[in-house]
Design an enzyme around this catalytic site. Structure first.
Site, mmCIF file in Angstrom:
data_model
loop_
_atom_site.group_PDB
_atom_site.id
_atom_site.type_symbol
_atom_site.label_atom_id
_atom_site.label_comp_id
_atom_site.label_asym_id
_atom_site.label_seq_id
_atom_site.Cartn_x
_atom_site.Cartn_y
_atom_site.Cartn_z
ATOM 1 N N THR A 15 50.001 47.545 42.471
ATOM 2 C CA THR A 15 49.688 47.179 41.089
ATOM 3 C C THR A 15 48.384 47.811 40.628
ATOM 4 O O THR A 15 47.573 48.286 41.433
ATOM 5 C CB THR A 15 49.578 45.647 40.948
ATOM 6 O OG1 THR A 15 48.478 45.178 41.720
ATOM 7 C CG2 THR A 15 50.859 44.957 41.392
ATOM 8 N N ASP A 16 48.190 47.770 39.319
ATOM 9 C CA ASP A 16 46.928 48.233 38.743
ATOM 10 C C ASP A 16 45.991 47.032 38.586
ATOM 11 O O ASP A 16 46.307 45.928 39.044
ATOM 12 C CB ASP A 16 47.167 48.968 37.426
ATOM 13 C CG ASP A 16 47.834 48.107 36.360
ATOM 14 O OD1 ASP A 16 47.782 46.853 36.456
ATOM 15 O OD2 ASP A 16 48.402 48.681 35.412
ATOM 16 N N GLN A 17 44.879 47.215 37.914
ATOM 17 C CA GLN A 17 43.895 46.139 37.776
ATOM 18 C C GLN A 17 44.405 44.956 36.959
ATOM 19 O O GLN A 17 43.841 43.877 37.024
ATOM 20 C CB GLN A 17 42.610 46.679 37.156
ATOM 21 C CG GLN A 17 41.832 47.568 38.110
ATOM 22 C CD GLN A 17 40.557 48.071 37.476
ATOM 23 O OE1 GLN A 17 40.496 48.319 36.284
ATOM 24 N NE2 GLN A 17 39.534 48.226 38.293
#
Length: 134
Positions: A15-17
């Site tokens: 995932t991203d932030q």
């Protein structure tokens, strides 16, 4: 039965932030779907490679519809849509546990000789499997 489902859980590293699955993480998800589709039909990708045959992607199209998020359980559905000589095509989709469609994809792969990289017709046992499900 042509379609095959496999479940995975989204890991934090995918995932991203914002906790949304990074777009590049979908390619390995779809690979899991294709490898498990083959395994379900009695074809071991490992044994295929040991016999000198690889199955690289030559074309892929991915359509992102809704985001998947960290810790979601995803259902990857993979279906063979075409077999023609040295080429096979798969349609794939990913849904969440609520059965919402998140992502669709189309892949074209080619059987190649590992030693020279040239396209080859797969062994007869694979042809028989592919023709049975098309």
């Amino acid at each position: 039965m042509n379609g095959h489902n496999v479940q995975i859980r989204v890991r934090y590293s995918e995932t991203d932030q914002m906790g949304v699955v990074y777009h590049g993480s979908y390619v390995p998800y779809f690979e899991i779907g294709r490898v498990e589709w083959l395994r379900n039909k009695g074809v071991s990708y490992k044994k295929l490679e040991e016999s000198g045959i690889a199955l690289p992607i030559v074309s892929m199209h991915i359509n992102y519809k809704k985001p998947a998020r960290y810790d979601d359980v995803l259902i990857i559905n993979t279906r063979l849509t075409n077999y023609a000589g040295v080429k096979i095509e798969f349609d794939c989709e990913i849904r969440n546990e609520n059965e919402e469609l998140l992502t669709t994809a189309h892949f074209i792969l080619v059987f190649v000789d590992i030693n020279n990289g040239k396209p080859i017709v797969p062994p007869q046992y694979i042809i028989d499997i592919l023709k049975e499900v098309i």
